[in-house]
Design a protein around this motif. Structure first.
Motif, PDB file in Angstrom:
ATOM      1  N   PRO A 210       4.261  -0.063  18.933  1.00 41.32           N
ATOM      2  CA  PRO A 210       3.649  -0.571  17.608  1.00 41.32           C
ATOM      3  C   PRO A 210       3.126   0.484  16.927  1.00 41.32           C
ATOM      4  O   PRO A 210       3.096   0.147  15.490  1.00 41.32           O
ATOM      5  CB  PRO A 210       2.732  -1.881  18.111  1.00 41.32           C
ATOM      6  N   VAL A 211       2.615   1.278  17.440  1.00 41.69           N
ATOM      7  CA  VAL A 211       1.901   2.440  16.616  1.00 41.69           C
ATOM      8  C   VAL A 211       2.830   3.102  15.963  1.00 41.69           C
ATOM      9  O   VAL A 211       2.598   3.548  14.510  1.00 41.69           O
ATOM     10  CB  VAL A 211       1.076   3.323  17.564  1.00 41.69           C
ATOM     11  N   PHE A 212       3.969   3.497  16.242  1.00 45.76           N
ATOM     12  CA  PHE A 212       4.992   4.177  15.390  1.00 45.76           C
ATOM     13  C   PHE A 212       6.168   3.511  14.823  1.00 45.76           C
ATOM     14  O   PHE A 212       6.680   3.923  14.315  1.00 45.76           O
ATOM     15  CB  PHE A 212       5.240   5.404  16.415  1.00 45.76           C
ATOM     16  N   GLU A 213       5.820   2.144  15.124  1.00 41.54           N
ATOM     17  CA  GLU A 213       7.168   1.250  14.694  1.00 41.54           C
ATOM     18  C   GLU A 213       7.515   1.391  13.073  1.00 41.54           C
ATOM     19  O   GLU A 213       8.320   1.358  12.664  1.00 41.54           O
ATOM     20  CB  GLU A 213       7.004  -0.048  15.160  1.00 41.54           C
ATOM     21  N   MET A 214       6.122   1.636  12.626  1.00 47.01           N
ATOM     22  CA  MET A 214       6.298   1.459  10.985  1.00 47.01           C
ATOM     23  C   MET A 214       6.828   2.603  10.345  1.00 47.01           C
ATOM     24  O   MET A 214       7.272   2.786   9.150  1.00 47.01           O
ATOM     25  CB  MET A 214       4.693   1.010  10.442  1.00 47.01           C
ATOM     26  N   PHE A 215       6.857   3.808  11.091  1.00 47.98           N
ATOM     27  CA  PHE A 215       7.371   5.073  10.840  1.00 47.98           C
ATOM     28  C   PHE A 215       8.920   5.188  11.268  1.00 47.98           C
ATOM     29  O   PHE A 215       9.567   6.348  10.838  1.00 47.98           O
ATOM     30  CB  PHE A 215       6.548   6.326  11.409  1.00 47.98           C
ATOM     31  N   LYS A 216       9.496   4.159  11.708  1.00 49.23           N
ATOM     32  CA  LYS A 216      10.875   4.284  11.787  1.00 49.23           C
ATOM     33  C   LYS A 216      11.837   4.530  10.963  1.00 49.23           C
ATOM     34  O   LYS A 216      13.134   5.022  11.086  1.00 49.23           O
ATOM     35  CB  LYS A 216      11.225   2.981  12.753  1.00 49.23           C
ATOM     36  N   ALA A 217      11.467   3.819   9.866  1.00 54.36           N
ATOM     37  CA  ALA A 217      12.540   3.751   8.641  1.00 54.36           C
ATOM     38  C   ALA A 217      12.431   5.073   7.962  1.00 54.36           C
ATOM     39  O   ALA A 217      11.634   5.874   8.177  1.00 54.36           O
ATOM     40  CB  ALA A 217      12.297   2.716   7.757  1.00 54.36           C
ATOM     41  N   PRO A 218      13.874   5.338   7.202  1.00 52.40           N
ATOM     42  CA  PRO A 218      13.719   6.723   6.508  1.00 52.40           C
ATOM     43  C   PRO A 218      12.706   6.909   5.544  1.00 52.40           C
ATOM     44  O   PRO A 218      12.527   5.714   4.915  1.00 52.40           O
ATOM     45  CB  PRO A 218      15.156   6.868   5.874  1.00 52.40           C
ATOM     46  N   ARG A 219      12.144   7.798   5.337  1.00 51.29           N
ATOM     47  CA  ARG A 219      11.218   8.263   4.255  1.00 51.29           C
ATOM     48  C   ARG A 219       9.837   7.147   4.551  1.00 51.29           C
ATOM     49  O   ARG A 219       9.096   7.023   3.315  1.00 51.29           O
ATOM     50  CB  ARG A 219      11.766   8.165   2.919  1.00 51.29           C
ATOM     51  N   SER A 220       9.575   6.965   5.558  1.00 48.50           N
ATOM     52  CA  SER A 220       8.155   6.044   5.831  1.00 48.50           C
ATOM     53  C   SER A 220       7.055   6.863   6.325  1.00 48.50           C
ATOM     54  O   SER A 220       6.115   6.221   6.663  1.00 48.50           O
ATOM     55  CB  SER A 220       8.641   4.987   6.910  1.00 48.50           C
ATOM     56  N   GLY A 221       7.343   8.221   6.654  1.00 49.53           N
ATOM     57  CA  GLY A 221       6.304   8.871   7.168  1.00 49.53           C
ATOM     58  C   GLY A 221       6.714  10.343   7.729  1.00 49.53           C
ATOM     59  O   GLY A 221       7.913  10.501   8.656  1.00 49.53           O
ATOM     60  N   ASP A 222       6.233  11.440   7.037  1.00 48.23           N
ATOM     61  CA  ASP A 222       6.711  12.767   7.535  1.00 48.23           C
ATOM     62  C   ASP A 222       5.778  13.467   8.537  1.00 48.23           C
ATOM     63  O   ASP A 222       4.709  13.950   7.965  1.00 48.23           O
ATOM     64  CB  ASP A 222       7.225  13.463   6.277  1.00 48.23           C
ATOM     65  N   PHE A 223       6.183  13.311   9.972  1.00 47.68           N
ATOM     66  CA  PHE A 223       5.162  14.064  10.666  1.00 47.68           C
ATOM     67  C   PHE A 223       5.180  15.698  10.955  1.00 47.68           C
ATOM     68  O   PHE A 223       4.687  16.489  11.396  1.00 47.68           O
ATOM     69  CB  PHE A 223       5.155  13.558  11.949  1.00 47.68           C
ATOM     70  N   SER A 224       6.368  16.093  10.156  1.00 50.34           N
ATOM     71  CA  SER A 224       6.730  17.586  10.562  1.00 50.34           C
ATOM     72  C   SER A 224       6.100  18.507   9.588  1.00 50.34           C
ATOM     73  O   SER A 224       5.846  19.648  10.040  1.00 50.34           O
ATOM     74  CB  SER A 224       8.484  17.696  10.097  1.00 50.34           C
ATOM     75  N   GLY A 225       5.486  17.947   8.509  1.00 48.24           N
ATOM     76  CA  GLY A 225       4.684  19.037   7.650  1.00 48.24           C
ATOM     77  C   GLY A 225       3.239  19.191   8.579  1.00 48.24           C
ATOM     78  O   GLY A 225       2.542  19.871   7.824  1.00 48.24           O
ATOM     79  N   ALA A 226       2.583  18.402   9.503  1.00 50.75           N
ATOM     80  CA  ALA A 226       1.349  18.766  10.225  1.00 50.75           C
ATOM     81  C   ALA A 226       1.733  19.652  11.045  1.00 50.75           C
ATOM     82  O   ALA A 226       2.352  19.638  11.904  1.00 50.75           O
ATOM     83  CB  ALA A 226       0.998  17.531  10.380  1.00 50.75           C
ATOM     84  N   ARG A 227       0.657  20.596  10.951  1.00 51.34           N
ATOM     85  CA  ARG A 227       0.707  21.716  12.046  1.00 51.34           C
ATOM     86  C   ARG A 227      -0.440  21.621  12.922  1.00 51.34           C
ATOM     87  O   ARG A 227      -1.780  21.249  12.484  1.00 51.34           O
ATOM     88  CB  ARG A 227       0.658  23.090  11.282  1.00 51.34           C
ATOM     89  N   VAL A 228       0.109  21.527  14.284  1.00 51.82           N
ATOM     90  CA  VAL A 228      -1.304  21.559  15.225  1.00 51.82           C
ATOM     91  C   VAL A 228      -1.349  22.879  15.844  1.00 51.82           C
ATOM     92  O   VAL A 228      -0.379  23.450  16.432  1.00 51.82           O
ATOM     93  CB  VAL A 228      -0.731  20.594  16.426  1.00 51.82           C
ATOM     94  N   PHE A 229      -2.477  23.277  15.956  1.00 53.17           N
ATOM     95  CA  PHE A 229      -2.836  24.941  16.184  1.00 53.17           C
ATOM     96  C   PHE A 229      -3.494  24.654  17.723  1.00 53.17           C
ATOM     97  O   PHE A 229      -3.360  25.666  18.477  1.00 53.17           O
ATOM     98  CB  PHE A 229      -3.865  25.332  15.539  1.00 53.17           C
ATOM     99  N   ARG A 230      -4.121  23.711  18.304  1.00 51.70           N
ATOM    100  CA  ARG A 230      -4.706  23.485  19.494  1.00 51.70           C
ATOM    101  C   ARG A 230      -4.569  22.047  19.979  1.00 51.70           C
ATOM    102  O   ARG A 230      -4.462  21.256  19.040  1.00 51.70           O
ATOM    103  CB  ARG A 230      -6.075  24.058  19.801  1.00 51.70           C
ATOM    104  N   TYR A 231      -4.406  21.924  21.182  1.00 53.82           N
ATOM    105  CA  TYR A 231      -4.260  20.465  21.923  1.00 53.82           C
ATOM    106  C   TYR A 231      -4.961  20.684  23.592  1.00 53.82           C
ATOM    107  O   TYR A 231      -4.870  21.747  23.925  1.00 53.82           O
ATOM    108  CB  TYR A 231      -3.068  19.778  21.569  1.00 53.82           C
ATOM    109  N   ARG A 232      -5.144  19.472  23.982  1.00 56.17           N
ATOM    110  CA  ARG A 232      -5.495  19.622  25.432  1.00 56.17           C
ATOM    111  C   ARG A 232      -4.137  19.149  26.343  1.00 56.17           C
ATOM    112  O   ARG A 232      -3.614  18.104  25.910  1.00 56.17           O
ATOM    113  CB  ARG A 232      -6.597  18.589  25.646  1.00 56.17           C
ATOM    114  N   ALA A 233      -4.245  19.710  27.448  1.00 58.14           N
ATOM    115  CA  ALA A 233      -2.923  19.488  28.159  1.00 58.14           C
ATOM    116  C   ALA A 233      -3.165  17.959  28.973  1.00 58.14           C
ATOM    117  O   ALA A 233      -4.300  17.847  29.329  1.00 58.14           O
ATOM    118  CB  ALA A 233      -2.466  20.514  29.129  1.00 58.14           C
TER     119      ALA A 233
END
Length: 445
Positions: A210-233
């Protein structure tokens, strides 16, 4: 909204399924057993019209309304029930270190502009959180901080087990103690720096969740433009559910069910310290979806239909004994150890309350399926075709008695079987001859 309260206009659609026009049909609106308005409607044959009633104010926690129209030989569909509730904002507790005033800026701003539902956000420093602070909050967000000492080692787990939602956002100041290891969906590791390769991206997203279901349709949300520089394993457990991964396969978000509650670990920050997701268009709907899912929020329906089932745990979030009163005044006792699912078999108003609660009960309005009120006879040919799938034969049998088949016609239809039998015998003889010939050749060789 008016003077801090919500006002509602009821518009009823009234249908006449008969072959004769109806004039001066009385249409009334009742609110909590009291008639507040009566109008008269004229409806043509096989037609429909709309009737609007004046506004009224939602002053109670739930209001039971009934629209009644006319009187005929089928009274069951002359009344329509509904239940309305004032909008209730989701209460969210954001816990941060308290040292940086902007630590929860993006998070609170994204939640402050929500309207379906609205969010009531309380920001509290880690050191001021105690067990009682968690009460009356649907979701707790640990935003780049340690587990508050006042709720570590038991109270936080008990809150989740009772049905609360927990979002753990990792960043520079976050840590997770071994005393609450059973809460976290996996084992947390060291920080991974991706600044050397210009940052990573959120690649895989579980669109069935349900968290990502709303982004399933085309042009409903672009995550590719967000850059992640650090994260925790994060190494999720066997029963944990991975919701998203970075482009290198590392876990972005994972979920664990604990009792009646849900816990989601987000391995990078929700501000602009470890990524630039907070300034991207997908940030606001993502944060709101995370909170709505953890709060188990569902858009409330004003009514349901006979034959549907309802999960009482969505009405009474705490696991407890429940009492259901049906429209026919039958009392159903459902223990906390039993599945809280009830089939709605009657038209009218169901009331649900906890066995110990003497306050106002939760209400469920149930109506008949409107299509069952259409008594227009169905064409027999269409009915037979729908059941058997043989439209041509059905129409022939309905149009008249099937013609008798003469012996000559029956014999002619069966002649083909003689040819097929003869062909089969020829093929069998040919196969035997070829097999014998090949056997003799192999002996000579």
């Amino acid at each position: 909204s008016f003077s801090g309260q919500e006002r509602v206009t009821v518009a009823a659609g009234v249908s006449n399924k008969g072959a004769d026009a109806a004039s001066a049909v009385p249409v009334t609106l009742e609110i909590d057993g009291r008639q507040v308005e009566k109008q008269s409607a004229a409806i043509g044959a096989n037609a429909a019209t709309a009737v609007s009633f004046p506004q009224f104010t939602l002053t109670e926690s739930s209001v039971h309304g009934i629209v009644r129209a006319g009187s005929d030989a089928l009274p069951a569909d002359n009344a329509f029930h509904f239940v309305l509730r004032p909008s209730r904002p989701l209460s969210v507790l954001v816990v941060d270190g308290g040292g940086d005033r902007n630590a929860s800026f993006y998070l609170t701003k994204a939640l402050s502009i929500g309207d379906a539902p609205s969010f009531k956000v309380d920001v509290v420093p880690t050191g001021r959180v105690v067990a009682s602070t968690l009460e009356n909050h649907s979701v707790v967000i640990l935003n780049d901080t340690v587990v508050p000492p006042g709720v570590a080692g038991g109270p936080l787990k008990e809150y989740v087990e009772r049905g609360g939602g927990l979002l753990v956002v990792f960043g520079d100041r976050s840590a997770w103690p071994s005393t609450d290891a059973a809460l976290l969906p996996g084992a947390i590791g060291q920080a991974v720096d991706r600044a050397g390769d210009r940052g990573g991206t959120i690649g895989y997203r579980n669109y069935s969740h349900p968290v990502f279901e709303m982004f399933k349709a085309p042009r409903s949300g672009d995550f590719s433009g967000a850059r992640v520089f650090r994260y925790r394993a994060l190494q999720p457990g066997a029963e944990d559910r991975v919701l998203a991964r970075f482009d290198d396969g590392a876990v972005t978000a994972a979920e664990r069910r604990v009792g009646n509650g849900r816990v989601i670990a987000w391995t990078t920050s929700l501000d602009d310290s470890w990524n630039d997701l907070a300034v991207k268009p997908v940030y606001l709907p993502l944060v709101q979806q995370l909170v709505k899912y953890l709060a188990r929020y569902e858009q409330e329906s004003a009514w349901l239909t006979v034959g549907q089932v309802v999960d009482l745990s969505a009405l009474l979030k705490n696991r407890q004994d429940r009492v259901v009163m049906t429209p026919s005044s039958e009392r159903l006792n459902i223990r906390s150890t039993e599945p809280g699912v009830v089939e709605l078999n009657e038209q009218g108003l169901y009331e649900v309350r906890s066995a110990e609660n003497q306050g106002r009960p939760e209400r469920i309005a149930v109506n008949l399926d409107a299509t069952e009120s259409d008594l227009t006879p169905m064409d027999p040919g269409e009915l037979v075709a729908a059941v058997t799938g043989l439209a041509t034969q059905a129409s022939d049998s309905v149009a008249g008695a099937p013609s008798e088949i003469t012996p000559e016609e029956a014999e002619r239809r069966q002649n083909i079987w003689w040819y097929m039998l003869f062909g089969g015998l020829v093929l069998l003889a040919a196969e035997s001859a070829v097999a014998n010939y090949l056997s003799r050749q192999e002996r000579f060789l």
